[in-house]
Design a protein around this motif. Sequence first.
Motif, mmCIF file in Angstrom:
data_model
loop_
_atom_site.group_PDB
_atom_site.id
_atom_site.type_symbol
_atom_site.label_atom_id
_atom_site.label_comp_id
_atom_site.label_asym_id
_atom_site.label_seq_id
_atom_site.Cartn_x
_atom_site.Cartn_y
_atom_site.Cartn_z
ATOM 1 N N HIS A 1 10.040 0.158 7.122
ATOM 2 C CA HIS A 1 9.676 -0.467 5.850
ATOM 3 C C HIS A 1 8.760 0.443 5.018
ATOM 4 O O HIS A 1 8.696 0.302 3.799
ATOM 5 C CB HIS A 1 8.985 -1.818 6.089
ATOM 6 C CG HIS A 1 7.686 -1.731 6.834
ATOM 7 N ND1 HIS A 1 7.594 -1.845 8.199
ATOM 8 C CD2 HIS A 1 6.412 -1.525 6.393
ATOM 9 C CE1 HIS A 1 6.328 -1.727 8.577
ATOM 10 N NE2 HIS A 1 5.590 -1.535 7.494
ATOM 11 N N ARG A 2 8.057 1.362 5.664
ATOM 12 C CA ARG A 2 7.183 2.275 4.921
ATOM 13 C C ARG A 2 7.999 3.196 4.017
ATOM 14 O O ARG A 2 7.625 3.431 2.866
ATOM 15 C CB ARG A 2 6.346 3.113 5.897
ATOM 16 C CG ARG A 2 5.317 2.301 6.673
ATOM 17 C CD ARG A 2 4.522 3.194 7.612
ATOM 18 N NE ARG A 2 3.491 2.439 8.328
ATOM 19 C CZ ARG A 2 2.680 2.970 9.240
ATOM 20 N NH1 ARG A 2 2.802 4.269 9.549
ATOM 21 N NH2 ARG A 2 1.767 2.221 9.845
ATOM 22 N N ARG A 3 9.099 3.700 4.524
ATOM 23 C CA ARG A 3 9.950 4.579 3.721
ATOM 24 C C ARG A 3 10.606 3.808 2.582
ATOM 25 O O ARG A 3 10.720 4.302 1.469
ATOM 26 C CB ARG A 3 11.006 5.241 4.603
ATOM 27 C CG ARG A 3 10.399 6.198 5.620
ATOM 28 C CD ARG A 3 11.467 6.945 6.395
ATOM 29 N NE ARG A 3 12.094 6.101 7.425
ATOM 30 C CZ ARG A 3 11.549 5.854 8.612
ATOM 31 N NH1 ARG A 3 10.351 6.339 8.908
ATOM 32 N NH2 ARG A 3 12.178 5.121 9.496
ATOM 33 N N ALA A 4 11.030 2.582 2.889
ATOM 34 C CA ALA A 4 11.681 1.769 1.868
ATOM 35 C C ALA A 4 10.709 1.317 0.790
ATOM 36 O O ALA A 4 11.114 0.995 -0.332
ATOM 37 C CB ALA A 4 12.342 0.544 2.512
ATOM 38 N N ALA A 5 9.406 1.316 1.127
ATOM 39 C CA ALA A 5 8.405 0.801 0.182
ATOM 40 C C ALA A 5 8.032 1.805 -0.900
ATOM 41 O O ALA A 5 7.526 1.418 -1.963
ATOM 42 C CB ALA A 5 7.151 0.382 0.938
ATOM 43 N N VAL A 6 8.255 3.078 -0.672
ATOM 44 C CA VAL A 6 7.785 4.112 -1.598
ATOM 45 C C VAL A 6 8.448 3.947 -2.972
ATOM 46 O O VAL A 6 9.676 3.988 -3.096
ATOM 47 C CB VAL A 6 8.071 5.527 -1.047
ATOM 48 C CG1 VAL A 6 7.631 6.584 -2.053
ATOM 49 C CG2 VAL A 6 7.364 5.720 0.285
ATOM 50 N N ARG A 7 7.612 3.747 -3.986
ATOM 51 C CA ARG A 7 8.109 3.567 -5.346
ATOM 52 C C ARG A 7 7.463 4.518 -6.344
ATOM 53 O O ARG A 7 8.033 4.830 -7.377
ATOM 54 C CB ARG A 7 7.880 2.120 -5.814
ATOM 55 C CG ARG A 7 8.796 1.105 -5.151
ATOM 56 C CD ARG A 7 10.233 1.327 -5.570
ATOM 57 N NE ARG A 7 11.155 0.394 -4.930
ATOM 58 C CZ ARG A 7 11.813 0.623 -3.812
ATOM 59 N NH1 ARG A 7 11.640 1.780 -3.191
ATOM 60 N NH2 ARG A 7 12.634 -0.246 -3.295
ATOM 61 N N ARG A 8 6.240 4.967 -6.073
ATOM 62 C CA ARG A 8 5.567 5.890 -6.986
ATOM 63 C C ARG A 8 4.835 6.949 -6.173
ATOM 64 O O ARG A 8 4.109 6.622 -5.236
ATOM 65 C CB ARG A 8 4.577 5.162 -7.894
ATOM 66 C CG ARG A 8 3.778 6.106 -8.806
ATOM 67 C CD ARG A 8 2.875 5.347 -9.749
ATOM 68 N NE ARG A 8 3.644 4.529 -10.675
ATOM 69 C CZ ARG A 8 3.096 3.738 -11.593
ATOM 70 N NH1 ARG A 8 1.778 3.630 -11.676
ATOM 71 N NH2 ARG A 8 3.858 3.032 -12.415
ATOM 72 N N VAL A 9 5.054 8.199 -6.559
ATOM 73 C CA VAL A 9 4.401 9.326 -5.885
ATOM 74 C C VAL A 9 3.627 10.132 -6.924
ATOM 75 O O VAL A 9 4.209 10.631 -7.890
ATOM 76 C CB VAL A 9 5.432 10.231 -5.180
ATOM 77 C CG1 VAL A 9 4.749 11.497 -4.656
ATOM 78 C CG2 VAL A 9 6.112 9.480 -4.040
ATOM 79 N N THR B 1 0.815 -1.222 0.000
ATOM 80 C CA THR B 1 0.000 0.000 0.000
ATOM 81 C C THR B 1 0.848 1.272 0.000
ATOM 82 O O THR B 1 0.414 2.299 -0.529
ATOM 83 C CB THR B 1 -0.941 0.021 1.221
ATOM 84 O OG1 THR B 1 -0.164 -0.106 2.421
ATOM 85 C CG2 THR B 1 -1.941 -1.120 1.147
ATOM 86 N N PHE B 2 2.036 1.229 0.583
ATOM 87 C CA PHE B 2 2.875 2.420 0.614
ATOM 88 C C PHE B 2 3.775 2.537 -0.619
ATOM 89 O O PHE B 2 4.518 3.508 -0.745
ATOM 90 C CB PHE B 2 3.740 2.418 1.876
ATOM 91 C CG PHE B 2 2.991 2.864 3.103
ATOM 92 C CD1 PHE B 2 3.000 4.191 3.488
ATOM 93 C CD2 PHE B 2 2.255 1.962 3.844
ATOM 94 C CE1 PHE B 2 2.291 4.611 4.619
ATOM 95 C CE2 PHE B 2 1.543 2.360 4.976
ATOM 96 C CZ PHE B 2 1.558 3.697 5.358
#
Length: 537
Positions: free
Chosen positions: A68-76, A43-44
């Motif tokens: 893990h939330r920061r590492a998960a970011v792939r599309r903004v 989701t993140f």
Amino acid sequence: MTMDSLPPEIFLKIVSLVIVKEERLTKYATISRAFQRAIEERTFSHLSFSNDDLDKFKSIVLESSYTHRRAAVRRVKFSIHLPDYDDNACGRFERQADRDINDKAFSRAMADLFSTLATIDAGDGSRPIDLHLLNFYSSMDITHRDKEQLEADQMASSIGKRHDLFELRYRDSYLQLLDPENLPLLHNVTSLTIRGETARKLAPSVTAGLISRLPNLDTTECSFWDMERRRPDKRRQLRSEFSKQLSQLAPPKSLKKFNLHLINREPVNGKFVDGDVRGGFYSPDVDDIASSLRMFSQSAPCLTNLKLSGPISVGPDLFWPSEGSVQEQQWRALKVFTVELSAVRPDGGWYTELDPNRDTGSSDEEEEDGEDEHIDNSSDIAHKVSRSEDSSSDYDYEDSFFIMDQLPPDSYGYEDEKRDARLNGEEPSTSNFRTKPAPELEAFFLAAARAASHMPTLKVMSVSHKIRPSGRTGRRFQQLGFRYMAADTKHPSDEAGARELRRLYWNVHRGWRMSEELESQWTLLLGDDGIVKYNEW
């Protein structure tokens, strides 16, 4: 046995089934710590928010104890909420003061986003992020006004109880990025998408400003508007500013794909003469956009795919510099070069002429034949004639809405809607009879052929213009242009063994053939065994 104690392969299988079958995943994050991490990594990875939500993004992602939330970011996907305006402002066009306020708000929002993303930037591109800039709006804009309130405002406007321009209020405004050099560098953003052609339009120069701050950029896809027919000076300014910034930009060393959609759709009035938007940065007779794009694409060391569309209005300087200049550089890595060309040239003329052999069976053609014939050609002479006092052209340049004042009035002041349509090239509808390549289009093809010889790794070059349906085209859209294919590249119509050879496919007006100079130039690249095929319509 708890969920966290399941064997990894079984746990991952359960999670994958949940992700595939369920749309709302957040409720599963409460099952266990392991489930939370697995679901949040999903989701993140794709986040959509506006500048109003940046503090929430910081709290939930950047300042969270769950790394893990920061590492998960792939599309903004980022939207920008511009300052609001009141009911009184709805009834007038944006002035320069309004534009300055919006430019500052837009630039501040971009600076806040870049500063925020910089906190999770590893500095080496190890966590690549796709950045999408998609929506720019104020709450009173027609696309964001409350539905019931909008219907009430439209009703009140229709009966004269409310003065509201709706989307016309900001139609002539272009958001600018101020001081892009002050943005922090983002090494993790490797893909950039900009939708600058929406109701709230962006200036094309925004692209260059953002690219300059993304050193590891791999892919760029940007869309902008290039349709200011009423204000050619404004259009020239927008193109020149983009060209200036692009010429001063050192392309990212890793840039491989660059797609630019610079929308310039042809007028439906085939006798409309557009404004000359050349010059401003280079010499007056040089197309700034074309020249800057050529030099930018040549200086990008890893650029393999270049697509220019919209359709885009560019001159032959895109491929080859103006007469008297020397072509020194090559496109070292370019493999695919695609140009979807506008029918309108940067000098205001057309790349296609009215077909002298067109049939005259339809009422539209009969109406067209009754118009003034001195505008039928697409040469510079027609451009000058249209500006003379004695001209009876459907478009009188001296009568342009904004010829004397770059600030739009509070009211167009024309009760005659047909006149308004003529001034914008919308009436009368005659454009579907321009099917014959003009000499300027053949010059464009020749420049492309010359450039192809300076692309040592070229696999495909496609240059075309879409012709609207008419009796001449079999009532279907047709392509006017060519596709070059290097050896060992595929094409659907290839016969057995043809793929081993270099090929040139033409989609053309019936009876058209390459000039001796153009054929000679392509022969140099195709070689003795090269294949040339014509598909006529």
